[in-house]
Design an enzyme around this catalytic site. Structure first.
Site, PDB file in Angstrom:
ATOM      1  N   THR A 188       0.863  -1.179   0.000  1.00 38.73           N
ATOM      2  CA  THR A 188       0.000   0.000   0.000  1.00 38.73           C
ATOM      3  C   THR A 188       0.896   1.225   0.000  1.00 38.73           C
ATOM      4  O   THR A 188       1.925   1.243   0.672  1.00 38.73           O
ATOM      5  CB  THR A 188      -0.887   0.004   1.256  1.00 38.73           C
ATOM      6  OG1 THR A 188      -1.845  -1.024   1.120  1.00 38.73           O
ATOM      7  CG2 THR A 188      -1.610   1.333   1.448  1.00 38.73           C
ATOM      8  N   ARG A 216     -14.704  -6.718  -0.278  1.00 41.84           N
ATOM      9  CA  ARG A 216     -14.075  -6.254   0.966  1.00 41.84           C
ATOM     10  C   ARG A 216     -13.424  -4.870   0.751  1.00 41.84           C
ATOM     11  O   ARG A 216     -12.758  -4.625  -0.246  1.00 41.84           O
ATOM     12  CB  ARG A 216     -13.024  -7.260   1.407  1.00 41.84           C
ATOM     13  CG  ARG A 216     -12.255  -6.865   2.672  1.00 41.84           C
ATOM     14  CD  ARG A 216     -10.934  -6.228   2.365  1.00 41.84           C
ATOM     15  NE  ARG A 216     -10.164  -5.914   3.571  1.00 41.84           N
ATOM     16  CZ  ARG A 216      -9.062  -5.193   3.596  1.00 41.84           C
ATOM     17  NH1 ARG A 216      -8.569  -4.714   2.479  1.00 41.84           N
ATOM     18  NH2 ARG A 216      -8.428  -4.943   4.715  1.00 41.84           N
ATOM     19  N   VAL A 217     -13.623  -3.990   1.717  1.00 36.56           N
ATOM     20  CA  VAL A 217     -13.019  -2.660   1.667  1.00 36.56           C
ATOM     21  C   VAL A 217     -12.154  -2.488   2.916  1.00 36.56           C
ATOM     22  O   VAL A 217     -12.603  -2.770   4.034  1.00 36.56           O
ATOM     23  CB  VAL A 217     -14.099  -1.556   1.628  1.00 36.56           C
ATOM     24  CG1 VAL A 217     -13.452  -0.175   1.619  1.00 36.56           C
ATOM     25  CG2 VAL A 217     -15.005  -1.727   0.409  1.00 36.56           C
ATOM     26  N   ASP A 219      -9.080   0.091   5.056  1.00 38.82           N
ATOM     27  CA  ASP A 219      -9.068   1.458   5.601  1.00 38.82           C
ATOM     28  C   ASP A 219      -8.639   2.502   4.584  1.00 38.82           C
ATOM     29  O   ASP A 219      -8.949   3.692   4.753  1.00 38.82           O
ATOM     30  CB  ASP A 219      -8.109   1.517   6.798  1.00 38.82           C
ATOM     31  CG  ASP A 219      -6.674   1.159   6.397  1.00 38.82           C
ATOM     32  OD1 ASP A 219      -6.492   0.104   5.734  1.00 38.82           O
ATOM     33  OD2 ASP A 219      -5.755   1.921   6.730  1.00 38.82           O
ATOM     34  N   THR A 239      -0.869   2.479   6.598  1.00 39.63           N
ATOM     35  CA  THR A 239      -0.747   1.178   5.941  1.00 39.63           C
ATOM     36  C   THR A 239      -0.733   0.100   7.013  1.00 39.63           C
ATOM     37  O   THR A 239      -0.141   0.275   8.077  1.00 39.63           O
ATOM     38  CB  THR A 239       0.532   1.077   5.092  1.00 39.63           C
ATOM     39  OG1 THR A 239       0.637  -0.270   4.601  1.00 39.63           O
ATOM     40  CG2 THR A 239       1.788   1.419   5.871  1.00 39.63           C
ATOM     41  N   HIS A 241      -3.045  -3.598   8.642  1.00 36.29           N
ATOM     42  CA  HIS A 241      -4.221  -4.477   8.622  1.00 36.29           C
ATOM     43  C   HIS A 241      -5.481  -3.619   8.714  1.00 36.29           C
ATOM     44  O   HIS A 241      -5.873  -3.169   9.787  1.00 36.29           O
ATOM     45  CB  HIS A 241      -4.130  -5.456   9.792  1.00 36.29           C
ATOM     46  CG  HIS A 241      -5.043  -6.603   9.656  1.00 36.29           C
ATOM     47  ND1 HIS A 241      -4.778  -7.843  10.172  1.00 36.29           N
ATOM     48  CD2 HIS A 241      -6.253  -6.722   9.041  1.00 36.29           C
ATOM     49  CE1 HIS A 241      -5.766  -8.666   9.884  1.00 36.29           C
ATOM     50  NE2 HIS A 241      -6.671  -7.998   9.220  1.00 36.29           N
ATOM     51  N   GLY A 242      -6.118  -3.411   7.580  1.00 44.14           N
ATOM     52  CA  GLY A 242      -7.172  -2.417   7.457  1.00 44.14           C
ATOM     53  C   GLY A 242      -8.306  -2.538   8.450  1.00 44.14           C
ATOM     54  O   GLY A 242      -8.822  -1.524   8.938  1.00 44.14           O
TER      55      GLY A 242
HETATM   56  N1  ASP Z   1      -4.431  -1.102   4.679  1.00 39.49           N
HETATM   57  C1  ASP Z   1      -4.592  -1.888   3.469  1.00 39.49           C
HETATM   58  C2  ASP Z   1      -5.913  -2.625   3.508  1.00 39.49           C
HETATM   59  O1  ASP Z   1      -6.281  -3.114   4.577  1.00 39.49           O
HETATM   60  C3  ASP Z   1      -3.523  -2.883   3.257  1.00 39.49           C
HETATM   61  C4  ASP Z   1      -2.104  -2.415   3.480  1.00 39.49           C
HETATM   62  O2  ASP Z   1      -1.865  -1.333   3.980  1.00 39.49           O
HETATM   63  O3  ASP Z   1      -1.190  -3.160   3.102  1.00 39.49           O
HETATM   64  O4  ASP Z   1      -6.535  -2.765   2.493  1.00 39.49           O
END
Ligand code: ASP
Length: 324
Positions: A188, A216-217, A219, A239, A241-242
């Site tokens: 990300t 799925r969405v 953050d 960035t 775990h959303g």
């Molecule tokens: N935050 C992003 C998501 O959860 C993934 C990431 O930052 O790698 O979609």
């Protein structure tokens, strides 16, 4: 000239020295450096923070090393669903897109949502229809395809897991040097900036999680969770775990700690990333800048691809935890 500052990230997670070959490390550092200097040059010429963060994120979206734009991860069905958002600190206007499949640079679509629509967040397929009407370049699936991301999906499908781009599901049996090992790919991307006029902006773009389904969405397209900018406090791009970042409303929480409790940027970031997220397993990090040009690049994961520069501090590019 008043202070200017720019910071960017290319993802946080299980990034350890033994997981990157020297060649891969050089490529990452070069890509981070090039995106940073491209955005910073705009700031030096007097461009707005918004232009600087958009330009920086476009560089990272175009680079297949990162999980955004070209090189985005695959969904369960084997395509790409990309998310992006942007926010401007002096107007507190924001724009975002989610689930887009063909837009070459999702961050540009997010900006157009902010500037050319009366909305904040558009979802696929409408988001793509809007972007087409605005004349943004579209690309076929082959443009976004990268072999290592495809292998990453095959592994995730075989294990039946939905995987964060940066997750480490099992400890390595033996430390081994790998070049762009799919499981270790971070990606990300995001940027924050302070411009010569004292204005802040933040931008974030991602392909989300490998093997994700059901639209799925994360953050990244959610204003307040993955992205925030307010000239009174700070600009943030996250960035990690959303799902954790959404529930902790991470980016906005940092601004609140500064505004309501008078914490410094560094202290507010520490509280959220280390005291709030880490204990509940919310792995990740963020880049942040305040209205005076202070920078913070905190993370609670093993590493984070990151870079920063300001008129007060030199250029910094880092990957591992022990780099300051
Ligand atoms: N935050 C992003 C998501 O959860 C993934 C990431 O930052 O790698 O979609």
């Amino acid at each position: 000239m008043s202070s200017i500052a720019l910071a960017l990230h290319g993802g946080a997670g299980t990034i350890a020295r033994h997981l990157l070959t020297p060649d891969a490390e050089i490529r990452y550092r070069q890509a981070l450096h090039d995106a940073l200097t491209a955005g910073y040059e705009l700031l030096r010429q007097g461009a707005s923070a918004l232009d600087a963060v958009e330009h920086t994120v476009v560089q990272l979206e175009d680079c297949p090393l990162f999980n955004a734009g070209r090189g985005a991860v695959f969904t369960h069905e084997g395509h790409h669903e990309m998310d992006a958002s942007v926010m401007v600190g002096h107007t507190r206007l924001a724009g975002a897109v989610t689930g887009v499949r063909a837009i070459q640079n999702p961050i540009r679509a997010a900006r157009l949502v902010m500037e050319k629509s009366e909305h904040v967040l558009l979802a696929w397929p409408g988001a793509e229809e809007f972007a087409r009407q605005q004349g943004l370049p579209m690309q076929p699936p082959a443009y976004f395809f990268t072999e290592h991301r495809y292998q990453q999906l095959q592994e995730a499908l075989a294990s039946g897991q939905v995987r964060l781009d940066h997750s480490e599901d099992a400890p390595l049996e033996e430390p081994k040097a790998v070049d762009e090992d799919p499981k270790k790919k971070m990606g990300t991307v995001g940027a924050v900036a302070l411009d010569q006029h004292g204005h802040l902006a933040a931008a974030t773009s991602t392909g989300g999680m490998t093997n994700k389904r059901y639209s799925r969405v994360g953050d990244s397209p959610l204003i307040g969770a993955g992205t925030w900018a307010d000239d009174r406090t700070c600009a943030i791009s996250c960035t990690g775990h959303g799902e954790y970042f959404i529930r902790a409303v991470v980016a906005h929480d940092i601004a609140c700690l500064m505004e309501y409790r008078g914490l410094s940027l560094a202290e507010a970031c520490r509280v959220v990333v280390h005291d709030k997220l880490a204990p509940v397993g919310g792995e990740g990090g963020l880049v942040a800048v305040d209205a005076r040009g202070h920078l913070a690049l905190p993370f609670n994961s093993e590493g984070m691809y990151r870079a920063s520069v300001s008129s007060e501090s030199g250029l910094f590019v880092g990957i591992y935890k022990d780099e300051q």
